[in-house]
Design a protein around this motif. Structure first.
Motif, mmCIF file in Angstrom:
data_model
loop_
_atom_site.group_PDB
_atom_site.id
_atom_site.type_symbol
_atom_site.label_atom_id
_atom_site.label_comp_id
_atom_site.label_asym_id
_atom_site.label_seq_id
_atom_site.Cartn_x
_atom_site.Cartn_y
_atom_site.Cartn_z
ATOM 1 N N THR A 127 -16.886 -1.368 10.311
ATOM 2 C CA THR A 127 -17.627 -1.735 9.101
ATOM 3 C C THR A 127 -16.914 -1.179 7.878
ATOM 4 N N LEU A 128 -17.201 -1.754 6.720
ATOM 5 C CA LEU A 128 -16.561 -1.375 5.460
ATOM 6 C C LEU A 128 -17.553 -0.696 4.527
ATOM 7 N N ILE A 129 -17.080 0.325 3.829
ATOM 8 C CA ILE A 129 -17.869 1.017 2.824
ATOM 9 C C ILE A 129 -16.950 1.290 1.638
ATOM 10 N N GLN A 130 -17.385 0.945 0.430
ATOM 11 C CA GLN A 130 -16.583 1.266 -0.742
ATOM 12 C C GLN A 130 -16.817 2.727 -1.097
ATOM 13 N N VAL A 131 -15.724 3.458 -1.327
ATOM 14 C CA VAL A 131 -15.802 4.873 -1.686
ATOM 15 C C VAL A 131 -15.185 5.071 -3.065
ATOM 16 N N THR A 132 -15.416 6.239 -3.651
ATOM 17 C CA THR A 132 -14.849 6.534 -4.968
ATOM 18 C C THR A 132 -13.329 6.644 -4.871
ATOM 19 N N GLU A 133 -12.673 6.502 -6.003
ATOM 20 C CA GLU A 133 -11.211 6.604 -6.018
ATOM 21 C C GLU A 133 -10.770 7.990 -5.561
ATOM 22 N N ASN A 134 -11.455 9.043 -6.009
ATOM 23 C CA ASN A 134 -11.083 10.402 -5.590
ATOM 24 C C ASN A 134 -11.216 10.572 -4.084
ATOM 25 N N GLN A 135 -12.313 10.073 -3.517
ATOM 26 C CA GLN A 135 -12.510 10.172 -2.074
ATOM 27 C C GLN A 135 -11.447 9.366 -1.331
ATOM 28 N N GLY A 136 -11.191 8.146 -1.801
ATOM 29 C CA GLY A 136 -10.188 7.294 -1.161
ATOM 30 C C GLY A 136 -8.806 7.921 -1.182
ATOM 31 N N ARG A 137 -8.402 8.451 -2.333
ATOM 32 C CA ARG A 137 -7.078 9.095 -2.436
ATOM 33 C C ARG A 137 -6.954 10.255 -1.451
ATOM 34 N N ALA A 138 -8.003 11.069 -1.380
ATOM 35 C CA ALA A 138 -7.982 12.223 -0.472
ATOM 36 C C ALA A 138 -7.914 11.760 0.989
ATOM 37 N N ASP A 139 -8.691 10.747 1.333
ATOM 38 C CA ASP A 139 -8.719 10.250 2.712
ATOM 39 C C ASP A 139 -7.396 9.619 3.127
ATOM 40 N N VAL A 140 -6.730 8.906 2.215
ATOM 41 C CA VAL A 140 -5.520 8.147 2.528
ATOM 42 C C VAL A 140 -4.261 9.011 2.478
ATOM 43 N N ALA A 141 -4.329 10.171 1.848
ATOM 44 C CA ALA A 141 -3.140 11.001 1.612
ATOM 45 C C ALA A 141 -2.267 11.182 2.852
ATOM 46 N N ASN A 142 -2.852 11.436 4.005
ATOM 47 C CA ASN A 142 -2.066 11.709 5.211
ATOM 48 C C ASN A 142 -2.132 10.592 6.246
ATOM 49 N N LEU A 143 -2.707 9.456 5.869
ATOM 50 C CA LEU A 143 -2.717 8.302 6.766
ATOM 51 C C LEU A 143 -1.409 7.538 6.613
ATOM 52 N N HIS A 144 -1.121 6.651 7.555
ATOM 53 C CA HIS A 144 0.134 5.897 7.532
ATOM 54 C C HIS A 144 -0.110 4.452 7.138
ATOM 55 N N GLN A 145 0.772 3.930 6.300
ATOM 56 C CA GLN A 145 0.646 2.547 5.824
ATOM 57 C C GLN A 145 0.975 1.557 6.926
ATOM 58 N N THR A 146 0.145 0.521 7.010
ATOM 59 C CA THR A 146 0.327 -0.581 7.940
ATOM 60 C C THR A 146 0.923 -1.747 7.158
ATOM 61 N N ASN A 147 1.842 -2.476 7.754
ATOM 62 C CA ASN A 147 2.377 -3.660 7.096
ATOM 63 C C ASN A 147 1.280 -4.702 6.997
ATOM 64 N N GLY A 148 1.096 -5.228 5.808
ATOM 65 C CA GLY A 148 0.081 -6.248 5.590
ATOM 66 C C GLY A 148 0.670 -7.514 4.979
ATOM 67 N N ALA A 149 -0.136 -8.545 4.950
ATOM 68 C CA ALA A 149 0.297 -9.822 4.412
ATOM 69 C C ALA A 149 -0.314 -10.063 3.049
ATOM 70 N N CYS A 150 -0.408 -9.014 2.236
ATOM 71 C CA CYS A 150 -0.959 -9.158 0.887
ATOM 72 C C CYS A 150 0.149 -9.530 -0.078
ATOM 73 N N GLY A 151 -0.133 -10.499 -0.897
ATOM 74 C CA GLY A 151 0.826 -10.893 -1.928
ATOM 75 C C GLY A 151 0.628 -10.074 -3.173
ATOM 76 N N LYS A 152 1.558 -10.169 -4.072
ATOM 77 C CA LYS A 152 1.442 -9.507 -5.371
ATOM 78 C C LYS A 152 0.584 -10.354 -6.294
ATOM 79 N N ALA A 153 -0.150 -9.681 -7.164
ATOM 80 C CA ALA A 153 -1.021 -10.370 -8.109
ATOM 81 C C ALA A 153 -0.201 -11.095 -9.152
#
Length: 153
Positions: A127-153
């Motif tokens: 499931t998905l939950i939107q979190v604050t930018e501060n929380q997201g930055r802290a959570d993602v700091a040590n996670l690893h990036q997955t290759n995605g199929a997102c285009g540039k805006a």
């Protein structure tokens, strides 16, 4: 025999986890003017075998990798983000939703946490939950990036 089983279980866990650069290394640059950034991450390795796809605006962008995140640069405005869980998954004991709408502002970064939940009749769902930018930055700091199929805006 038990030693071999332990090695097999550890290898299976690691095989299902993301292995790209960490959030500290990749999320240092600012968002381009007129664009937005969406980061979807899964901090938990719980339910590592459950890896449904993330879908943004009807397009599959990446799999839900345990201990991983995906980054999408999108145009500002409303976007629908979903997880393509198994059709019989029912989230009765967890929180969040398998589909969420986000309204992204130019120059901003939004973070969605993807959390494994207990399911009925299936091994579980994400499931998905939107979190604050501060929380997201802290959570993602040590996670690893997955290759995605997102285009540039």
């Amino acid at each position: 025999m038990r030693g071999h089983l332990g090695i097999f279980v550890a290898a299976a866990c690691l095989a299902g986890c993301a292995s790209g650069p960490t959030g500290n290394m990749t999320l240092t640059d600012s968002v381009r003017p007129g664009a937005t950034r969406l980061v979807i991450y899964r901090a938990s390795t719980f339910g590592f075998a459950v890896q449904p796809n993330y879908v943004v605006d009807g397009r599959v962008i990446a799999g839900s990798q345990p201990a991983g995140f995906v980054v999408c640069d999108l145009p500002p405005g409303p976007h629908e983000v979903a997880v393509s869980n198994m059709p019989l998954s029912t989230n009765l004991f967890g929180h969040g939703s398998e589909k969420i709408s986000v309204d992204l502002r130019a120059g901003s970064t939004a973070y969605l946490s993807a959390d494994p939940q207990l399911g009925i009749m299936t091994p579980g769902q994400i499931t998905l939950i939107q979190v604050t930018e501060n929380q997201g930055r802290a959570d993602v700091a040590n996670l690893h990036q997955t290759n995605g199929a997102c285009g540039k805006a």
